[in-house]
Scaffold this active site. Structure first.
Site, PDB file in Angstrom:
ATOM      1  CG  ASP A   8      36.545  27.437  29.777  1.00  0.00           C
ATOM      2  OD1 ASP A   8      35.374  27.741  30.086  1.00  0.00           O
ATOM      3  OD2 ASP A   8      37.272  26.727  30.490  1.00  0.00           O
ATOM      4  CB  CYS A  65      36.869  29.188  32.850  1.00  0.00           C
ATOM      5  SG  CYS A  65      37.465  29.296  34.547  1.00  0.00           S
ATOM      6  CB  THR A  67      35.488  27.488  38.815  1.00  0.00           C
ATOM      7  OG1 THR A  67      36.785  27.586  38.204  1.00  0.00           O
ATOM      8  CG2 THR A  67      35.088  26.026  38.933  1.00  0.00           C
ATOM      9  CG  HIS A  98      40.108  48.309  49.127  1.00  0.00           C
ATOM     10  ND1 HIS A  98      40.091  47.727  50.377  1.00  0.00           N
ATOM     11  CD2 HIS A  98      39.438  49.482  49.255  1.00  0.00           C
ATOM     12  CE1 HIS A  98      39.456  48.516  51.240  1.00  0.00           C
ATOM     13  NE2 HIS A  98      39.030  49.575  50.576  1.00  0.00           N
ATOM     14  CG  HIS A 133      43.341  51.055  48.943  1.00  0.00           C
ATOM     15  ND1 HIS A 133      43.398  49.937  49.751  1.00  0.00           N
ATOM     16  CD2 HIS A 133      42.420  51.877  49.494  1.00  0.00           C
ATOM     17  CE1 HIS A 133      42.538  50.074  50.741  1.00  0.00           C
ATOM     18  NE2 HIS A 133      41.929  51.238  50.612  1.00  0.00           N
TER      19      HIS A 133
END
Ligand code: RB5
Length: 144
Positions: A8, A65, A67, A98, A133
């Protein structure tokens, strides 16, 4: 590797930084998202990346974006997507070893304590460990 990237307006510079680095390493990158700081909605940019990824032939996707949080949440709403919001080499490596992440997220307004290229390179060099996993990742994939 073949990679799709979308962003974004909060991560235009970061997206171009990652794109330039990946291309310089010889990777094929499909550049989606936006290239200006005109406001857009990060869920829409996540959809663009997921739709492209689902066409097949991609090793993984990158979403960015401000954050990394909103666009990673959005990507994870889509079935089969395991998007990890990584912030250093440790989380980058674990996301692959993992969680077998097939998307990673970064934030354009985040201060990283390692170069983002190094964080991404660590993710790209890591391998899924499988074993215990694998059953956990299968349970993740069964959630949506
Ligand atoms: C846009 O201002 C910002 O909210 C977005 O880029 C992101 O940080 C959301 O999680």
């Amino acid at each position: 590797m073949r990679i799709v990237i979308a962003n974004d307006h909060g991560a235009v510079e970061l997206k171009h930084r990652l794109l330039a680095w990946l291309q310089a390493q010889g990777h094929e990158v499909v550049n989606l998202g936006v290239d200006t700081e005109v406001r857009v909605d990060y869920p829409d940019q996540a959809v663009l990346a997921v739709q492209e990824f689902r066409k097949g032939g991609y090793d993984f996707g990158i979403v960015c974006c401000g954050t990394g949080i909103g666009i990673s949440i959005a990507a994870n709403k889509h079935s089969g997507i395991r998007c990890a919001l990584i912030h250093d080499s440790y989380t980058a490596r674990m996301a692959k070893e993992h969680n077998n992440a097939n998307f990673v997220a970064f934030g354009g307004r985040v201060t990283y304590h390692e170069p983002v290229e190094q964080i991404l390179a660590t993710f790209m060099a890591a391998e899924f460990e499988g074993g215990r996993h694998a059953q956990r990742v299968a349970k993740l994939d069964a959630l949506c």
